[in-house]
Design a protein around this motif. Structure first.
Motif, PDB file in Angstrom:
ATOM      1  N   GLY A  89      -5.806  18.051  29.533  1.00 54.16           N
ATOM      2  CA  GLY A  89      -4.423  17.690  29.824  1.00 54.16           C
ATOM      3  C   GLY A  89      -3.549  18.139  28.666  1.00 54.16           C
ATOM      4  N   GLU A  90      -2.967  17.172  27.962  1.00 55.21           N
ATOM      5  CA  GLU A  90      -2.156  17.539  26.806  1.00 55.21           C
ATOM      6  C   GLU A  90      -2.879  17.248  25.502  1.00 55.21           C
ATOM      7  OE1 GLU A  90       1.384  18.321  26.172  1.00 55.21           O
ATOM      8  OE2 GLU A  90       1.493  19.169  28.167  1.00 55.21           O
ATOM      9  N   ILE A  91      -4.047  16.606  25.587  1.00 50.83           N
ATOM     10  CA  ILE A  91      -4.735  16.169  24.370  1.00 50.83           C
ATOM     11  C   ILE A  91      -5.686  17.259  23.884  1.00 50.83           C
ATOM     12  CG2 ILE A  91      -6.171  14.358  23.349  1.00 50.83           C
ATOM     13  CD1 ILE A  91      -3.656  13.183  24.379  1.00 50.83           C
ATOM     14  N   VAL A  92      -5.620  17.547  22.610  1.00 49.56           N
ATOM     15  CA  VAL A  92      -6.499  18.551  22.016  1.00 49.56           C
ATOM     16  C   VAL A  92      -7.868  17.928  21.779  1.00 49.56           C
ATOM     17  CG1 VAL A  92      -6.855  20.027  20.015  1.00 49.56           C
ATOM     18  CG2 VAL A  92      -4.564  19.696  20.915  1.00 49.56           C
ATOM     19  N   THR A  93      -8.918  18.573  22.287  1.00 56.54           N
ATOM     20  CA  THR A  93     -10.251  18.016  22.085  1.00 56.54           C
ATOM     21  C   THR A  93     -11.058  18.834  21.085  1.00 56.54           C
ATOM     22  OG1 THR A  93     -11.062  19.260  23.961  1.00 56.54           O
ATOM     23  CG2 THR A  93     -10.418  16.990  24.374  1.00 56.54           C
ATOM     24  N   LYS A  94     -10.665  20.072  20.884  1.00 57.89           N
ATOM     25  CA  LYS A  94     -11.402  20.903  19.951  1.00 57.89           C
ATOM     26  C   LYS A  94     -10.438  21.924  19.355  1.00 57.89           C
ATOM     27  CE  LYS A  94     -15.417  23.507  20.541  1.00 57.89           C
ATOM     28  NZ  LYS A  94     -16.375  23.982  21.525  1.00 57.89           N
ATOM     29  N   ALA A  95     -10.631  22.225  18.104  1.00 54.92           N
ATOM     30  CA  ALA A  95      -9.743  23.204  17.488  1.00 54.92           C
ATOM     31  C   ALA A  95     -10.562  24.172  16.656  1.00 54.92           C
ATOM     32  CB  ALA A  95      -8.720  22.492  16.614  1.00 54.92           C
ATOM     33  N   TYR A  96     -10.131  25.394  16.668  1.00 55.70           N
ATOM     34  CA  TYR A  96     -10.846  26.436  15.944  1.00 55.70           C
ATOM     35  C   TYR A  96      -9.814  27.383  15.353  1.00 55.70           C
ATOM     36  CZ  TYR A  96     -13.645  30.638  15.220  1.00 55.70           C
ATOM     37  OH  TYR A  96     -14.233  31.745  14.670  1.00 55.70           O
ATOM     38  N   VAL A  97     -10.058  27.797  14.123  1.00 59.40           N
ATOM     39  CA  VAL A  97      -9.112  28.716  13.503  1.00 59.40           C
ATOM     40  C   VAL A  97      -9.838  29.984  13.095  1.00 59.40           C
ATOM     41  CG1 VAL A  97      -9.424  27.681  11.216  1.00 59.40           C
ATOM     42  CG2 VAL A  97      -7.370  28.997  11.690  1.00 59.40           C
ATOM     43  N   ARG A  98      -9.157  31.094  13.243  1.00 60.98           N
ATOM     44  CA  ARG A  98      -9.697  32.333  12.723  1.00 60.98           C
ATOM     45  C   ARG A  98      -8.599  33.015  11.913  1.00 60.98           C
ATOM     46  NH1 ARG A  98     -11.756  37.772  15.647  1.00 60.98           N
ATOM     47  NH2 ARG A  98     -12.077  38.832  13.688  1.00 60.98           N
ATOM     48  N   LEU A  99      -8.913  33.260  10.664  1.00 63.48           N
ATOM     49  CA  LEU A  99      -7.918  33.880   9.786  1.00 63.48           C
ATOM     50  C   LEU A  99      -8.353  35.300   9.452  1.00 63.48           C
ATOM     51  CD1 LEU A  99      -7.464  30.838   7.427  1.00 63.48           C
ATOM     52  CD2 LEU A  99      -5.894  31.575   9.199  1.00 63.48           C
ATOM     53  N   GLY A 100      -7.523  35.990   8.737  1.00 63.52           N
ATOM     54  CA  GLY A 100      -7.919  37.313   8.277  1.00 63.52           C
ATOM     55  C   GLY A 100      -7.144  38.449   8.908  1.00 63.52           C
ATOM     56  N   TYR A 101      -6.153  38.102   9.738  1.00 65.93           N
ATOM     57  CA  TYR A 101      -5.389  39.168  10.396  1.00 65.93           C
ATOM     58  C   TYR A 101      -4.454  39.893   9.442  1.00 65.93           C
ATOM     59  CZ  TYR A 101      -7.079  37.355  14.780  1.00 65.93           C
ATOM     60  OH  TYR A 101      -7.888  36.965  15.803  1.00 65.93           O
ATOM     61  N   ALA A 102      -4.129  39.235   8.346  1.00 70.06           N
ATOM     62  CA  ALA A 102      -3.187  39.865   7.425  1.00 70.06           C
ATOM     63  C   ALA A 102      -3.868  40.186   6.100  1.00 70.06           C
ATOM     64  CB  ALA A 102      -1.973  38.958   7.211  1.00 70.06           C
ATOM     65  N   HIS A 103      -5.163  40.458   6.176  1.00 68.29           N
ATOM     66  CA  HIS A 103      -5.899  40.814   4.957  1.00 68.29           C
ATOM     67  C   HIS A 103      -5.403  42.156   4.440  1.00 68.29           C
ATOM     68  CE1 HIS A 103      -9.120  41.188   2.122  1.00 68.29           C
ATOM     69  NE2 HIS A 103      -9.506  42.320   2.661  1.00 68.29           N
TER      70      HIS A 103
END
Lengths: 305, 398
Positions: free
Chosen positions: B33-47
């Motif tokens: 629904g509107e509630i976040v149950t899992k979060a994942y981040v990926r960085l490195g696009y501006a390396h």
């Protein structure tokens, strides 16, 4: 000859082209006022028109998995709904082009058509942002629609007619905003909900879900949706002004009253923060509906006595 | 849509391109629904490979390269680098230079915090505050331009001192600007702590307890809003902070409102400090003499950037170029808290939670994670391995 006049009134004045131009003008006024409140320069007077022309000229990209017929027809239905609704309201201070007993209800439902179309358009495109936007749009309809409807029915009951033209005539001698302030506030704020203005812009909160239900729309479809919204702004303002602000008996009064309302709307937009969708629903059902029901209660009690 | 037996996971990707992000970063939020149950981040696009580039430039060129790690806190990067290199070379910048360094750093903090107030308000959908705070930020940017000649990468530092001096006329301009900014900051403090609509979006949202903040390694104003009393300016004073001590802004609540309160309180502290420095600016030289070659050795330097602790490691091999240079910016330390705190909150709160740490993506992108899309494994490669992998990859494509 008898058929040409109604056609002209549909296509050019007061419906059709004039209304579209008026819608764009009001959209510009809203944007400009908001910009001034926010200490910005704001758009030039022809910016909404330029946007529309540009969008109309752009290629329309239809997503693969979307239903093509729905994708192209929904914007048209939304615009048609807005334009049709305009026939029953006293635009520019003139008598409504058409009218029958109960046209108030029809007009209100024609105005809801835009929101429903946007909701459908969002679910049609299968895009993540569109889906969430559509869910929020439809959730929002269920929160503001009932209070908004009730708020506009109070004057109808007071005036003893469900025809907008007659209510407006009655309102010319009775400033209902004084008699029923709560109804007026709910109607005005309900209009903001309908037009998805801040603080009710969660369905198109661009920092969360890009453009919400209309994320996949570009080109013609987007232009029609925007036009529909602009038309709805004018029709909605006219409706509230005609019913609550002592009617709109001539073009000058029409301009003064609708622009005063628009100024209020722009001020509210500048002052407030976007509400989360649960907060929107809470606000409407906890306060909006209760308040408007109280107003009804007062009305019923007065009539009894 | 969901015809599978298992309930379908509805994942929203925010980024790499998204209106909420001003820089590229990829976030995957699984929502119910509107509630976040899992979060994942990926960085490195501006390396951008700045650390590697720094090894190929001489000490002086590196100063200007490192200033460009971040567009907002450029001065503090140069300061950290200068202090580190000066320590390696056993040179100490004159007191006047150190004071000016601190002064520019505090002006930069004001500029950064004003910018952040605007960005956060915008994420919450309060565009009026966004426009006003960015308008006021122009004042401090003009002051920086007047002082150093540039609005963004000021280049106030040189190895062994500073480039710009402050005369009486500039002092008056800065004081005038500060008076205006202080009045505005008071107004924003009032808005941020009293506007009930805005408080609905900040009060009690993303509460991070002191314990959580310590475990997740949060730093800077983000941690101080959770009552973690850590500030490099106080823990190990550098430059002129020994002569001009500051008072730490702390809050116990740990929610988004507390982060606003802490940052605005830091603004007041910066105003006070700048006035004090201007009143008691030491006389003397602006630069000390620096050798072209820096003696071999290793050094670690920590400074307090507007977003939190900035960490520099430099290794010199006695030539005119550094052998190794490592930068760790505050955003990377705070990113964990975003991922942890987003879970259980509404999707609508996520942009605010993300903005709450004042993220700067291109600053924190020091490494690129390589994910083998076929085997779904990720590993860190050495330079040599990466080179061999590249050769193999392109030969296979022939």
């Amino acid at each position: 000859m008898n058929t040409i006049l109604p056609l002209l009134s549909l296509a050019i004045f007061p419906g059709g082209l004039t209304l579209l131009a008026g819608g764009l003008a009001y959209e510009w006024a809203d944007r400009k006022l908001l910009a001034l409140f926010q200490n910005r320069v704001g758009p030039r007077w022809f910016q909404p028109l330029a946007d529309t022309v540009k969008l109309l000229a752009k290629e329309e990209i239809i997503p693969d998995r979307a239903n093509k017929f729905l994708f192209t027809s929904l914007p048209l239905i939304a615009l048609a709904g807005g334009l049709t609704a305009a026939l029953y309201v006293p635009l520019a201070g003139l008598r409504p082009a058409y009218g029958f007993s109960g046209d108030l209800i029809v007009t209100l439902y024609l105005l809801s058509l835009l929101t429903l179309c946007m909701g459908l358009a969002g679910t049609n495109t299968l895009d993540r942002f569109s889906m969430i936007g559509a869910t929020r749009t439809l959730t929002q309809v269920f929160s503001y629609e009932a209070p908004f409807l009730l708020a506009l029915l109070i004057p109808a009951v007071t005036a003893g007619s469900w025809q907008i033209g007659e209510i407006a005539t009655y309102a010319q001698s009775h400033w209902l905003v004084v008699l029923q302030p709560v109804g007026f506030v709910v109607a005005l704020v309900g209009l903001m909900g309908k037009l998805e203005m801040t603080p009710f812009d969660a369905p198109e909160a661009h920092t969360e879900i890009a453009a919400g239900a209309l994320t996949e729309y570009s080109g013609r479809g987007l232009a029609f949706f925007r036009l529909a919204k602009a038309v709805e702004l004018v029709v909605g303002l006219t409706l509230v002004a005609a019913i609550y602000l002592g009617g709109v008996s001539n073009p000058l009064w029409f301009l003064v009253k609708t622009l005063a309302l628009l100024l209020t709307l722009a001020g509210i937009q500048a002052l407030l923060t976007r509400l989360r969708i649960d907060q929107t629903v809470g606000l409407w059902w906890r306060y909006g509906t209760i308040l408007v029901l109280l107003q009804w209660l007062v009305l019923i009690l007065i009539r009894r006595i | 849509m969901a015809t599978n037996k298992e309930p379908e996971r509805f994942t929203i990707s925010i980024g790499p391109q998204h209106p909420a992000l001003k820089e590229p970063g990829s976030f995957q939020f699984t929502v119910d629904g509107e509630i976040v149950t899992k979060a994942y981040v990926r960085l490195g696009y501006a390396h951008r490979g700045i650390e590697k580039a720094a090894e190929q430039r001489n000490w002086i060129q590196d100063l200007y390269l490192l200033e460009r790690v971040c567009g907002i806190c450029s001065h503090i990067h140069a300061t950290a680098y200068c202090l580190a290199v000066e320590e390696l070379a056993h040179v100490e910048a004159p007191p006047r230079a150190q004071a000016i360094r601190v002064l520019v750093a505090e002006l930069e903090r004001i500029h950064s915090h004003f910018l952040w107030i605007g960005v956060s308000a915008h994420e919450a959908g309060f565009d009026t505050l966004f426009m006003y705070s960015w308008r006021d930020r122009e004042t401090v940017m003009d002051l920086l331009e007047r002082l150093t000649g540039n609005r963004v990468n000021y280049s106030a530092n040189v190895l062994g001192g500073v480039k710009c001096d402050i005369d009486a006329e500039q002092t008056t301009a800065i004081l005038d600007g500060l008076n205006f900014l202080e009045e505005r900051a008071r107004h924003y403090f009032d808005v941020l702590t009293n506007d009930s609509m805005f408080l609905q979006r900040t009060r009690g949202i993303a509460v991070m307890s002191r314990n959580q903040a310590e475990v997740m390694g949060a730093i800077g104003p983000t941690a101080r809003a959770s009552n973690v009393a850590r500030d490099v300016r106080i823990e190990s004073p550098y430059a002129a902070y020994t002569q001009y001590p500051i008072k730490m802004a702390l809050d116990t609540r740990g929610d988004l409102e507390a982060r606003f309160v802490v940052r605005v309180n830091e603004l007041f502290e910066s105003f006070r400090l700048i006035r004090q420095i201007l009143a008691t600016l030491p006389e003397g030289e602006l630069t000390a003499r620096m050798p072209r070659r820096v003696p071999a050795g290793e050094v670690v330097k920590r400074v307090e950037a507007p977003r939190g602790e900035l960490y520099y490691f430099i290794k010199s091999n006695g030539t005119d170029k550094p052998e190794r240079l490592k930068v760790r910016t505050p955003t990377i330390c705070n990113m964990t808290s975003v991922i942890k705190l987003a879970v259980g909150h509404q999707l609508a709160d996520v942009p605010m939670i993300l903005a709450g740490i004042d993220p700067c993506f291109s600053c924190n992108d020091r490494t690129v994670e390589l994910t083998d899309t076929d085997r779904k494994t990720s590993n860190i490669m050495t330079w040599e391995e990466l080179r061999r992998y590249g050769i193999k990859f392109y030969e296979a494509r022939k």
